[in-house]
Design a protein around this motif. Structure first.
Motif, PDB file in Angstrom:
ATOM      1  N   VAL A 214       9.840  -4.230  -1.313  1.00 25.91           N
ATOM      2  CA  VAL A 214       9.153  -2.963  -1.546  1.00 25.91           C
ATOM      3  C   VAL A 214      10.182  -1.851  -1.485  1.00 25.91           C
ATOM      4  O   VAL A 214      10.978  -1.779  -0.545  1.00 25.91           O
ATOM      5  N   VAL A 215      10.179  -0.993  -2.477  1.00 25.61           N
ATOM      6  CA  VAL A 215      11.097   0.143  -2.509  1.00 25.61           C
ATOM      7  C   VAL A 215      10.287   1.411  -2.288  1.00 25.61           C
ATOM      8  O   VAL A 215       9.356   1.700  -3.033  1.00 25.61           O
ATOM      9  N   VAL A 216      10.601   2.157  -1.236  1.00 25.09           N
ATOM     10  CA  VAL A 216       9.921   3.414  -0.943  1.00 25.09           C
ATOM     11  C   VAL A 216      10.920   4.545  -1.114  1.00 25.09           C
ATOM     12  O   VAL A 216      11.987   4.535  -0.504  1.00 25.09           O
ATOM     13  N   ARG A 217      10.571   5.501  -1.956  1.00 24.10           N
ATOM     14  CA  ARG A 217      11.488   6.601  -2.248  1.00 24.10           C
ATOM     15  C   ARG A 217      10.987   7.882  -1.586  1.00 24.10           C
ATOM     16  O   ARG A 217      10.212   8.626  -2.161  1.00 24.10           O
ATOM     17  N   GLY A 218      11.399   8.103  -0.350  1.00 29.00           N
ATOM     18  CA  GLY A 218      11.113   9.361   0.323  1.00 29.00           C
ATOM     19  C   GLY A 218       9.665   9.513   0.735  1.00 29.00           C
ATOM     20  O   GLY A 218       8.756   8.980   0.135  1.00 29.00           O
ATOM     21  N   GLY A 219       9.440  10.305   1.793  1.00 24.92           N
ATOM     22  CA  GLY A 219       8.096  10.643   2.216  1.00 24.92           C
ATOM     23  C   GLY A 219       7.318   9.450   2.731  1.00 24.92           C
ATOM     24  O   GLY A 219       7.853   8.377   3.014  1.00 24.92           O
ATOM     25  N   VAL A 220       6.020   9.644   2.855  1.00 26.09           N
ATOM     26  CA  VAL A 220       5.103   8.601   3.285  1.00 26.09           C
ATOM     27  C   VAL A 220       4.281   8.211   2.064  1.00 26.09           C
ATOM     28  O   VAL A 220       3.527   9.027   1.544  1.00 26.09           O
ATOM     29  N   PRO A 221       4.404   6.986   1.570  1.00 24.41           N
ATOM     30  CA  PRO A 221       3.732   6.641   0.314  1.00 24.41           C
ATOM     31  C   PRO A 221       2.223   6.505   0.486  1.00 24.41           C
ATOM     32  O   PRO A 221       1.724   6.193   1.563  1.00 24.41           O
ATOM     33  N   LEU A 222       1.505   6.711  -0.600  1.00 20.83           N
ATOM     34  CA  LEU A 222       0.071   6.439  -0.637  1.00 20.83           C
ATOM     35  C   LEU A 222      -0.142   4.971  -0.966  1.00 20.83           C
ATOM     36  O   LEU A 222       0.480   4.429  -1.880  1.00 20.83           O
ATOM     37  N   HIS A 223      -1.014   4.306  -0.219  1.00 18.82           N
ATOM     38  CA  HIS A 223      -1.365   2.920  -0.462  1.00 18.82           C
ATOM     39  C   HIS A 223      -2.858   2.868  -0.755  1.00 18.82           C
ATOM     40  O   HIS A 223      -3.669   3.025   0.149  1.00 18.82           O
ATOM     41  N   MET A 224      -3.211   2.681  -2.012  1.00 15.65           N
ATOM     42  CA  MET A 224      -4.614   2.640  -2.431  1.00 15.65           C
ATOM     43  C   MET A 224      -5.345   3.912  -2.006  1.00 15.65           C
ATOM     44  O   MET A 224      -6.533   3.908  -1.704  1.00 15.65           O
ATOM     45  N   GLY A 225      -4.603   5.010  -1.953  1.00  9.91           N
ATOM     46  CA  GLY A 225      -5.194   6.281  -1.573  1.00  9.91           C
ATOM     47  C   GLY A 225      -5.166   6.573  -0.092  1.00  9.91           C
ATOM     48  O   GLY A 225      -5.729   7.583   0.358  1.00  9.91           O
ATOM     49  N   TYR A 226      -4.483   5.753   0.704  1.00 13.21           N
ATOM     50  CA  TYR A 226      -4.395   5.954   2.154  1.00 13.21           C
ATOM     51  C   TYR A 226      -2.963   6.286   2.553  1.00 13.21           C
ATOM     52  O   TYR A 226      -2.006   5.767   1.972  1.00 13.21           O
ATOM     53  N   LEU A 227      -2.839   7.136   3.554  1.00 10.71           N
ATOM     54  CA  LEU A 227      -1.541   7.443   4.159  1.00 10.71           C
ATOM     55  C   LEU A 227      -1.450   6.743   5.509  1.00 10.71           C
ATOM     56  O   LEU A 227      -2.403   6.778   6.295  1.00 10.71           O
ATOM     57  N   ARG A 228      -0.306   6.123   5.762  1.00 14.58           N
ATOM     58  CA  ARG A 228      -0.092   5.438   7.039  1.00 14.58           C
ATOM     59  C   ARG A 228       1.082   6.066   7.761  1.00 14.58           C
ATOM     60  O   ARG A 228       2.189   6.148   7.235  1.00 14.58           O
ATOM     61  N   LEU A 229       0.825   6.533   8.986  1.00 10.56           N
ATOM     62  CA  LEU A 229       1.880   7.039   9.856  1.00 10.56           C
ATOM     63  C   LEU A 229       2.036   6.046  11.003  1.00 10.56           C
ATOM     64  O   LEU A 229       1.047   5.628  11.615  1.00 10.56           O
ATOM     65  N   ALA A 230       3.252   5.675  11.302  1.00 11.38           N
ATOM     66  CA  ALA A 230       3.499   4.727  12.391  1.00 11.38           C
ATOM     67  C   ALA A 230       4.752   5.142  13.130  1.00 11.38           C
ATOM     68  O   ALA A 230       5.794   5.408  12.525  1.00 11.38           O
ATOM     69  N   ALA A 231       4.631   5.211  14.454  1.00 12.29           N
ATOM     70  CA  ALA A 231       5.780   5.530  15.303  1.00 12.29           C
ATOM     71  C   ALA A 231       5.494   4.982  16.689  1.00 12.29           C
ATOM     72  O   ALA A 231       4.375   5.117  17.200  1.00 12.29           O
ATOM     73  N   GLY A 232       6.502   4.372  17.307  1.00 12.29           N
ATOM     74  CA  GLY A 232       6.287   3.781  18.622  1.00 12.29           C
ATOM     75  C   GLY A 232       5.202   2.721  18.541  1.00 12.29           C
ATOM     76  O   GLY A 232       5.232   1.834  17.684  1.00 12.29           O
ATOM     77  N   ARG A 233       4.211   2.840  19.416  1.00  9.63           N
ATOM     78  CA  ARG A 233       3.096   1.889  19.430  1.00  9.63           C
ATOM     79  C   ARG A 233       1.870   2.425  18.693  1.00  9.63           C
ATOM     80  O   ARG A 233       0.792   1.832  18.775  1.00  9.63           O
ATOM     81  N   THR A 234       2.012   3.530  18.000  1.00  7.81           N
ATOM     82  CA  THR A 234       0.862   4.226  17.429  1.00  7.81           C
ATOM     83  C   THR A 234       0.840   4.113  15.910  1.00  7.81           C
ATOM     84  O   THR A 234       1.868   4.275  15.256  1.00  7.81           O
ATOM     85  N   THR A 235      -0.342   3.842  15.365  1.00 10.04           N
ATOM     86  CA  THR A 235      -0.545   3.905  13.922  1.00 10.04           C
ATOM     87  C   THR A 235      -1.699   4.852  13.621  1.00 10.04           C
ATOM     88  O   THR A 235      -2.706   4.872  14.332  1.00 10.04           O
ATOM     89  N   VAL A 236      -1.533   5.623  12.571  1.00  7.02           N
ATOM     90  CA  VAL A 236      -2.568   6.518  12.055  1.00  7.02           C
ATOM     91  C   VAL A 236      -2.732   6.207  10.574  1.00  7.02           C
ATOM     92  O   VAL A 236      -1.753   6.165   9.831  1.00  7.02           O
ATOM     93  N   ILE A 237      -3.970   5.949  10.155  1.00  4.85           N
ATOM     94  CA  ILE A 237      -4.262   5.691   8.745  1.00  4.85           C
ATOM     95  C   ILE A 237      -5.322   6.687   8.305  1.00  4.85           C
ATOM     96  O   ILE A 237      -6.384   6.787   8.923  1.00  4.85           O
ATOM     97  N   ALA A 238      -5.026   7.439   7.241  1.00  7.54           N
ATOM     98  CA  ALA A 238      -5.902   8.517   6.777  1.00  7.54           C
ATOM     99  C   ALA A 238      -6.329   8.270   5.338  1.00  7.54           C
ATOM    100  O   ALA A 238      -5.546   7.788   4.508  1.00  7.54           O
TER     101      ALA A 238
END
Length: 582
Positions: free
Chosen positions: A297-321
């Motif tokens: 998988v090649v990701v070019r900058g930023g946080v990509p959209l996956h099927m219209g969802y944004l995923r933030l992950a850091a440490g033990r935490t995930t956020v999916i919007a």
């Protein structure tokens, strides 16, 4: 009972009934090559079934010792039992008692409906039933067993019916399940390999059509994507084991979908629950992803959209919007008004959730769960960000007919963490207001900062806002910013006006509001979990107020309490469903 995603409330057409009667005459032309067993059920659900307790839509059934076919009411949820999803659960439990009950119920179904009669002879239910009869054949044949002289003809008849009627299954998962079942049956039944070859070719065409170039599906339902991947991976595995070449289009579709599914998995291994989907059976997401492999998988900058969802992950935490417009048309019959909603999981513990799809609790719960207030986002003036249309005959639910015309999502990593900005105009025609949401997850995952804003953008928006204010007698437009909490979470108001949150792992979190626009409090909520006998009571954090000006701004933080260790070991077991549902 078992998770049937087939939309099994549809009654058979005249064509289904005629083909079923004809197919019932089919018999295997020799020994059946039963495939390796599959196990993908829930132990807790099986324990409830063994006690004679299960939920069928809005009805809670308690009938120990009775066959499911004697007491099932005539409801769409009851018709779905003919897909035999409960076999997954009983096979996962695996005890002699579970095996005997499964054999009794399957044998009873064959005696009652094996001649091509009854509501189970529609393509989508026949596909699910055939996959389960094949996948659990050794479980069903173990002495005393159903008997090969009964199970073999039932499999042959169902395969013959599907061969004639698979195109009449609902498009999407329904047809993919039918083709996957035909591949399995064609390889198991003597002299039926040609059926598997034709089904494999058709499956390639379906996979190419259903999984888009970005790896998503039209419904934007994460669990539907999981189901499709599971069926596609299983079909390819069966073809390889049977020395038949899989269609390259199937492997390509799995390769596109795998990174999306991986992005929609929370830290606890469960899926984000959006647009009618549940979190998935324990461990199933990992099994499917392991079978799919890891394409580059090649990701070019930023946080990509996956099927219209944004995923933030850091440490033990995930956020999916949810950062895209909901689907429309036939793909929206289970879609939710969840635009800009998010979920947050810390380690193995869900914290912020939606109330869930509600499909197993009957029509009223299912409709309520689709509304904006059932999600962790802002709702305005009791109006959802998307609206339901009238029911269409033959469809499993109402379509979304009014959805946001424009949804924006931008993201950027930075030294101060992952930051996303989103906006939708779902209330712009009615109230002149656009909802904008900013989420920022700190690099260590210990804090999520948020800002929600209702604002006008143009003079026309201002005029629409004035009209809405006039209609409210200038008392303001009521809004509520909601954060539904998982039922395993404990929460209480603190003396300083914040909310103290305790997870079963021992982690402590604090929710605090910055500024005074809105009143912060705790209110009751529910959590609709697939397979549970009852909705689970829980709490929601709510900031309520009234929009009195063209711009209303709400700032908040959700952060681990000071002193909560970074590497806290989570040794507390999860509560069993059957114990909690007593």
């Amino acid at each position: 009972m078992g998770q049937d995603r087939s939309g099994g409330g549809r009654r058979g057409s005249l064509g289904d009934r005629l083909r079923a009667r004809l197919a019932a005459r089919a018999r295997p032309q020799g020994p059946v090559l039963w495939p390796e067993p599959r196990v993908a059920g829930e132990l807790a659900r099986a324990r409830q079934i063994l006690k004679g307790r299960w939920r069928i839509g809005e009805r809670l059934v308690e009938a120990p010792g009775q066959s499911v076919w004697e007491i099932a009411p005539e409801t769409p949820e009851a018709l779905a039992l003919h897909g035999m999803g409960w076999l997954d659960d009983l096979a996962a439990e695996g005890s002699a008692k579970a095996r005997l009950l499964a054999q009794e119920w399957v044998g009873d179904w064959i005696a009652r409906h094996g001649g091509g009669t009854g509501p189970g002879w529609v393509p989508e239910l026949a596909a699910d039933r055939l996959l389960r009869l094949l996948g659990h054949a050794r479980f069903l044949l173990h002495p005393p067993g159903v008997g090969e002289e009964r199970l073999g003809p039932a499999v042959a008849a169902t395969a013959r019916f599907l061969e004639a009627r698979w195109r009449h299954a609902p498009q999407g998962r329904g047809q993919v399940a039918a083709l996957a079942a035909l591949i399995q049956a064609g390889l198991a039944l003597p002299e039926r390999r040609a059926v598997a070859v034709r089904a494999a070719q058709a499956l390639g065409e379906e996979a190419r059509r259903l999984v888009d170039a970005q790896g998503g599906v039209a419904s934007r339902d994460p669990e539907e994507l999981l189901d499709l991947m599971d069926l596609l991976v299983g079909a390819n595995r069966a073809l390889v084991a049977g020395d038949l070449p899989p269609d390259p289009a199937v492997a390509a579709a799995v390769g596109r979908a795998a990174p999306v599914l991986r992005a929609l998995r929370h830290a606890d291994g469960g899926l984000a629950r959006f647009h009618g989907g549940c979190r998935g059976t324990e461990g199933r997401v990992d099994q499917v992803l392991a079978a799919a492999g890891r394409p580059p998988v090649v990701v070019r900058g930023g946080v990509p959209l996956h099927m219209g969802y944004l995923r933030l992950a850091a440490g033990r935490t995930t956020v999916i919007a949810d950062a895209a417009a909901p689907p429309t048309g036939p793909a929206s019959v289970a879609a939710h008004a969840s635009t800009l909603a998010f979920e947050l999981t810390s380690g193995r513990r869900p914290l912020v959730v939606s109330i869930g799809p509600g499909r197993s609790f009957g029509g009223r719960w299912r409709r309520a769960a689709r509304a904006t207030p059932s999600h962790s986002t802002l709702s305005l003036d009791t109006v959802s960000s998307s609206r339901l249309g009238p029911a269409v005959a033959g469809e499993a639910g109402e379509r979304l007919v009014e959805v946001p015309g424009r949804v924006l999502a931008e993201s950027a990593p930075g030294s101060d963490g992952l930051r996303v900005e989103m906006a939708h105009d779902g209330w712009r025609p009615s109230h002149g207001l656009t909802h904008a949401r900013l989420l920022q997850l700190l690099p260590d995952g210990r804090a999520l900062a948020g800002e929600d804003m209702l604002t006008t953008l143009t003079a026309a928006d201002g005029a629409a806002f004035d009209r809405a204010m006039n209609a409210s007698s200038h008392v303001g437009l009521p809004f509520a910013l909601r954060f539904h909490l998982h039922p395993d979470v404990e929460a209480e108001m603190a003396a300083d006006g914040s909310v103290a949150i305790l997870l079963p792992s021992g982690e402590e979190w604090v929710f605090a509001q910055e500024g005074g626009e809105g009143l912060l409090g705790l209110e009751p909520s529910v959590y609709l979990e697939e397979g549970r006998l009852r909705p689970r009571p829980t709490l929601q954090i709510v900031i309520e107020g009234r929009a009195l000006r063209p711009t209303t701004r709400l700032r908040w933080t959700l952060a681990k309490a000071y002193g909560t260790p970074e590497g806290l070991r989570d040794l507390n077991p999860r509560a069993d469903w059957d114990e909690e549902d007593e």
